[in-house]
Design an enzyme around this catalytic site. Structure first.
Site, PDB file in Angstrom:
ATOM      1  N   TYR A 240       0.856  -1.190   0.000  1.00 32.70           N
ATOM      2  CA  TYR A 240       0.000   0.000   0.000  1.00 32.70           C
ATOM      3  C   TYR A 240       0.890   1.237   0.000  1.00 32.70           C
ATOM      4  O   TYR A 240       1.879   1.291   0.735  1.00 32.70           O
ATOM      5  CB  TYR A 240      -0.896   0.008   1.245  1.00 32.70           C
ATOM      6  CG  TYR A 240      -1.770   1.243   1.366  1.00 32.70           C
ATOM      7  CD1 TYR A 240      -2.807   1.484   0.467  1.00 32.70           C
ATOM      8  CD2 TYR A 240      -1.546   2.170   2.384  1.00 32.70           C
ATOM      9  CE1 TYR A 240      -3.604   2.612   0.588  1.00 32.70           C
ATOM     10  CE2 TYR A 240      -2.346   3.307   2.511  1.00 32.70           C
ATOM     11  CZ  TYR A 240      -3.371   3.519   1.610  1.00 32.70           C
ATOM     12  OH  TYR A 240      -4.163   4.641   1.734  1.00 32.70           O
TER      13      TYR A 240
ATOM     14  N   ASP B 187       9.295   2.833   0.110  1.00 39.59           N
ATOM     15  CA  ASP B 187       8.237   3.516   0.857  1.00 39.59           C
ATOM     16  C   ASP B 187       8.354   3.062   2.310  1.00 39.59           C
ATOM     17  O   ASP B 187       7.914   1.970   2.672  1.00 39.59           O
ATOM     18  CB  ASP B 187       6.876   3.166   0.256  1.00 39.59           C
ATOM     19  CG  ASP B 187       5.733   3.879   0.977  1.00 39.59           C
ATOM     20  OD1 ASP B 187       6.005   4.528   2.015  1.00 39.59           O
ATOM     21  OD2 ASP B 187       4.580   3.772   0.521  1.00 39.59           O
TER      22      ASP B 187
ATOM     23  N   LYS C  79       3.851   8.819   9.058  1.00 36.88           N
ATOM     24  CA  LYS C  79       3.566   8.214  10.366  1.00 36.88           C
ATOM     25  C   LYS C  79       4.522   8.681  11.472  1.00 36.88           C
ATOM     26  O   LYS C  79       4.355   9.782  11.972  1.00 36.88           O
ATOM     27  CB  LYS C  79       3.473   6.691  10.219  1.00 36.88           C
ATOM     28  CG  LYS C  79       2.351   6.327   9.212  1.00 36.88           C
ATOM     29  CD  LYS C  79       1.887   4.904   9.208  1.00 36.88           C
ATOM     30  CE  LYS C  79       0.625   4.769   8.366  1.00 36.88           C
ATOM     31  NZ  LYS C  79       0.747   4.114   7.096  1.00 36.88           N
TER      32      LYS C  79
HETATM   33  C1  LIG Z   1       0.171   4.704   5.722  1.00 36.36           C
HETATM   34  C2  LIG Z   1       0.969   4.486   4.493  1.00 36.36           C
HETATM   35  C3  LIG Z   1       0.926   5.375   3.413  1.00 36.36           C
HETATM   36  C4  LIG Z   1      -0.046   6.530   3.367  1.00 36.36           C
HETATM   37  O1  LIG Z   1       0.202   7.460   4.350  1.00 36.36           O
HETATM   38  P1  LIG Z   1      -0.994   8.478   4.770  1.00 36.36           P
HETATM   39  O2  LIG Z   1      -0.331   9.381   5.755  1.00 36.36           O
HETATM   40  O3  LIG Z   1      -2.067   7.622   5.344  1.00 36.36           O
HETATM   41  O4  LIG Z   1      -1.411   9.174   3.545  1.00 36.36           O
HETATM   42  C5  LIG Z   1       1.790   5.179   2.364  1.00 36.36           C
HETATM   43  N1  LIG Z   1       2.649   4.161   2.356  1.00 36.36           N
HETATM   44  C6  LIG Z   1       2.727   3.269   3.363  1.00 36.36           C
HETATM   45  C7  LIG Z   1       3.733   2.179   3.315  1.00 36.36           C
HETATM   46  C8  LIG Z   1       1.873   3.395   4.459  1.00 36.36           C
HETATM   47  O5  LIG Z   1       1.913   2.490   5.436  1.00 36.36           O
END
Ligand SMILES: *Cc1c(COP(=O)(O)O)cnc(C)c1O
Length: 419
Positions: free
Chosen positions: A141, A236, A264
């Site tokens: 994701y 990511d 995060k």
């Molecule tokens: C949570 C998450 C996102 C998106 O971040 P948001 O702050 O919710 O937009 C993107 N990549 C990864 C790996 C994530 O866990």
């Protein structure tokens, strides 16, 4: 009003009653809890019931709710105002701190969310390489930007289609989907499009569809393919950054991406995301480079102040404690499950992330997850919730350990599990 009445009222004013879909408890036989307060490892709902929290706002709260030093930094920053839309020292300090501590990055730019960071990374990779296609893995994701809401298609390796309405065919065509762990498929895709692929995007520790730990060889293979074909490797690390050690999976594996995205934990619970990399790559961004990117509230001083204290508290000793806390709570949970009709479960743990799942397979790709997992999870989730233990309300979400889940909380958890 109780949780149920509040949710019913929300359904009237807000689509699905929530501002992010996973909060809706969809498919579970109970109403979302309206959280009124959090402190340490605990949250309280509007009915006054408390829960040991393993969702922790989906990751940011690595020191627990209302960490006193972070709270103090927020209040202190607030005293000077909360947004300027101008240069300020708060974001400079955070940038300097991060760049000096993570070996492979030279520059960083702050945005407001993980999604925004990934969206910028896509444009940056395309701008640097002059190419349009990106590779993404099934089960990873990357936020809700259009070109990432894509799933595997039924045709040739890599071919894909949109997984959300509102994403155009054209956008879907530029994203190629591969299976996690299958280096040959990635090779095949590069052979088909040797000069069209701008970047590979991957969660180096995929943690959004369970916990699908990848091998060092696979990640190294991706690095080598990117280098060979002149594509960017994008890690990511929105979940894994600052969690699996300060430098995330990039430092842990020693495999360095060209671009890394954070979110995060980086904001200590305030809305912050970031993209980082070598100066040569980062300077493609406006105002000096040709890749446009901007943000009215980016580098928000209150968020930057929270992020800085949050990260400064992440000492090497903190990481040892974090992992120990998580090991202990996972052991407690596993012991209870084994003796209470959940023998079909295993608990996968990596650093301070854990994932209870109803099979005993090695999980490396999304196809390794069991077919009946939603049914099994529903049962587990509701028992835990009644016992005052709050798991993230979806079978695919991992659990988040924190520094607040200390010995005292572990004792309380044991008591809750067995009564
Ligand atoms: C949570 C998450 C996102 C998106 O971040 P948001 O702050 O919710 O937009 C993107 N990549 C990864 C790996 C994530 O866990």
């Amino acid at each position: 009003m109780n949780n149920k009445e509040l949710f019913e009222k929300s359904l009237k004013y807000v689509p699905g009653g929530v501002h992010s879909p996973v909060r809706s408890f969809k498919g579970l036989h109970t109403t979302p809890r309206f959280v009124n307060r959090g402190k340490g490892a605990f949250i309280w709902d509007e009915e006054g019931k408390d829960y040991i929290d393993f969702c922790m706002s989906f990751g940011p709260l690595i020191h627990g709710h209302q960490d006193p030093e972070i709270k103090e930094a927020i209040i202190k920053a607030l005293d000077n105002g909360w947004t300027f839309g101008a240069c300020e020292k708060y974001s400079l300090e955070l940038a300097e701190y991060i760049v000096n501590k993570i070996s492979f990055i030279e520059q960083i730019r702050f945005v407001n969310s993980g999604t925004e960071a990934v969206m910028t990374a896509i444009r940056l990779a395309r701008g640097v390489t002059g190419r349009s296609k990106i590779i993404k893995f099934n089960g990873c994701y990357h936020g809700h930007t259009d070109s990432m809401l894509i799933k595997a298609g039924s045709g040739l390796a890599g071919e894909a289609e949109a997984s959300s309405k509102g994403v155009t065919k054209h956008q879907a065509e530029d994203t190629l989907i591969c299976e996690l762990g299958d280096l040959n498929e990635v090779k095949e895709v590069f052979e088909r499009f040797p000069t069209n692929i701008a970047a590979i995007f991957i969660e180096p520790l995929p943690a959004n569809n369970g916990l699908l730990v990848q091998s060092q060889e696979f990640l190294q293979g991706l690095r080598d393919l990117c280098t060979k074909y002149g594509a960017m490797l994008v890690f990511d690390e929105v979940i894994s950054g600052f969690r699996i050690g300060f430098g995330g999976m990039s430092e842990k594996t020693g495999i360095h991406p060209d671009i890394v995205t954070y979110g995060k934990i980086i904001g200590g619970g305030m809305p912050v995301g970031a993209i980082a990399g070598k100066k040569q790559v980062m300077e493609f961004l406006a105002p000096i480079g040709p890749v446009y990117q901007a943000g009215t509230l980016s580098g928000n001083p209150v968020a930057m102040a929270a992020g800085l204290v949050n990260l400064k508290k992440l000492t090497p000793e903190a990481y040892v404690k974090l992992e120990n806390n998580t090991k202990n709570v996972v052991a407690l949970m596993k012991d209870w499950m084994d003796k209470n009709g959940f023998e079909d479960y295993q608990t996968i743990q990596y650093g301070s992330l854990f994932y209870p799942i109803s099979n005993h397979n090695k999980l490396t790709k999304i196809g390794d997850l069991p077919a009946n997992m939603n049914e099994r999870f529903k049962k587990l989730f509701e028992i835990m919730l009644n016992k005052g233990i709050y798991l993230a309300p979806n079978a695919y979400e991992v659990g988040f350990g924190s520094l607040a889940h200390d010995e005292k909380v572990q004792e309380e958890m044991k008591r809750r599990l067995w009564t």
